[in-house]
Write an enzyme that holds these catalytic residues in place. Sequence first.
Site, PDB file in Angstrom:
ATOM      1  N   ARG A  53       0.868  -1.176   0.000  1.00 60.59           N
ATOM      2  CA  ARG A  53       0.000   0.000   0.000  1.00 60.59           C
ATOM      3  C   ARG A  53       0.905   1.226   0.000  1.00 60.59           C
ATOM      4  NH1 ARG A  53      -3.444  -2.734  -1.548  1.00 60.59           N
ATOM      5  NH2 ARG A  53      -5.511  -3.155  -0.679  1.00 60.59           N
ATOM      6  N   GLU A  62      -3.433   7.697  -4.337  1.00 61.62           N
ATOM      7  CA  GLU A  62      -3.856   7.193  -5.651  1.00 61.62           C
ATOM      8  C   GLU A  62      -5.134   7.891  -6.112  1.00 61.62           C
ATOM      9  OE1 GLU A  62      -4.058   2.892  -5.557  1.00 61.62           O
ATOM     10  OE2 GLU A  62      -2.018   2.783  -4.783  1.00 61.62           O
ATOM     11  N   HIS A  67      -1.212   0.393  -9.944  1.00 58.31           N
ATOM     12  CA  HIS A  67      -1.826  -0.560  -8.998  1.00 58.31           C
ATOM     13  C   HIS A  67      -2.361  -1.799  -9.738  1.00 58.31           C
ATOM     14  CE1 HIS A  67      -3.695  -0.855  -4.731  1.00 58.31           C
ATOM     15  NE2 HIS A  67      -3.419  -2.055  -5.214  1.00 58.31           N
TER      16      HIS A  67
HETATM   17  C1  DGY Z   1      -5.335  -5.972  -2.706  1.00 57.48           C
HETATM   18  O1  DGY Z   1      -6.137  -6.899  -2.850  1.00 57.48           O
HETATM   19  O2  DGY Z   1      -5.128  -5.479  -1.607  1.00 57.48           O
HETATM   20  C2  DGY Z   1      -4.652  -5.506  -3.939  1.00 57.48           C
HETATM   21  O3  DGY Z   1      -3.956  -4.338  -3.727  1.00 57.48           O
HETATM   22  C3  DGY Z   1      -5.654  -5.389  -5.068  1.00 57.48           C
HETATM   23  O4  DGY Z   1      -5.009  -5.221  -6.272  1.00 57.48           O
END
Ligand code: DGY
Length: 318
Positions: free
Chosen positions: A237, A266, A284
């Site tokens: 993240r 984002e 992403h």
């Molecule tokens: C998640 O599932 O947390 C991923 O980042 C999705 O792409």
Amino acid sequence: MDRPVLYITRRLPPPVLEAIPQQYRLLTTTSDEPPTATELRQGFAEADAVICTLSDCIDASLLSHTTTLKIIANYAVGYNNIDVAAAAQRGIVVSNTPDVLTEATADLTWALLLAASRRVVEGDTWVRAGTWPGWRPTQMLGAAVSGKTLGIIGMGRIGQAVARRAVGFGMPVIYAGHRSIASPLGVTWVRRSLSEVLAGSDFLSLHVPLTEATHHLIGPRELATMKPTAFLINTSRGPVLDEAALVSALHAGTIAGAALDVYEQEPVVSAGLLSLPNVVLLPHLGSATLDTRVRMGLVCLTNIAAVLNGEAAPNQVA
Ligand code: DGY
């Protein structure tokens, strides 16, 4: 009896929509755009079950508009977008989609690692520009990968899947995490302190969930501990990494390069990153294969069916 209402906040791949049981009344959209605050509130107010995405902010104020909602099935493994405590207070189950996206995300992590170290994007851009003059012994020299040390922060499902791929590259793995993890046969994964992993890695990959404790886990001090030849990869993240500190570190040559799939705000990406040649930036895409995105949807539907049938959700989060 009224049919249970399933609200889906975003357009999902067709095989997921086709798998939705007939007995649900479906509230959804054909749009890829995030719902407006009003649309989100209306959907949550009407729904018995919701499938939402990682960019939908599900906070206490939104949940205060729910009356019939029983489950929020997050279409992601990370669920930092949801106020889980506020949901629990209202007796609403929250589920996520672990396992099904592990391999896809690990694959993409390696795509980033290789792209950054071997200057894949720069090379592609050069060839397309039509200005490549032909092979030269000193041209576009990148960093070696095979045999180098891979550091992993967060040795959960995805961290381990990334580490497994290192076997093929003959790379020793060091990792920081809360517990010791058994390595595959014939390979040694060594658990170290965070600072030892930072200092000892040629490639450092982040795989922790975003929580209060991991917000800006990697900041100026941590970057300064890394080798000047090291590369940082983030597919977890965005806010786990202090993006401004990364920009400064890259400009100063504190580390050699970075490859990011996720960002602090984002879809906004720090301007300082956009102009740097030694950074690879993806939008992403960690779980972005059709197969994975379909399986994520099916996991959401399984969790919803369980809760609406009065059973435990297989992927209920803490
Ligand atoms: C998640 O599932 O947390 C991923 O980042 C999705 O792409």
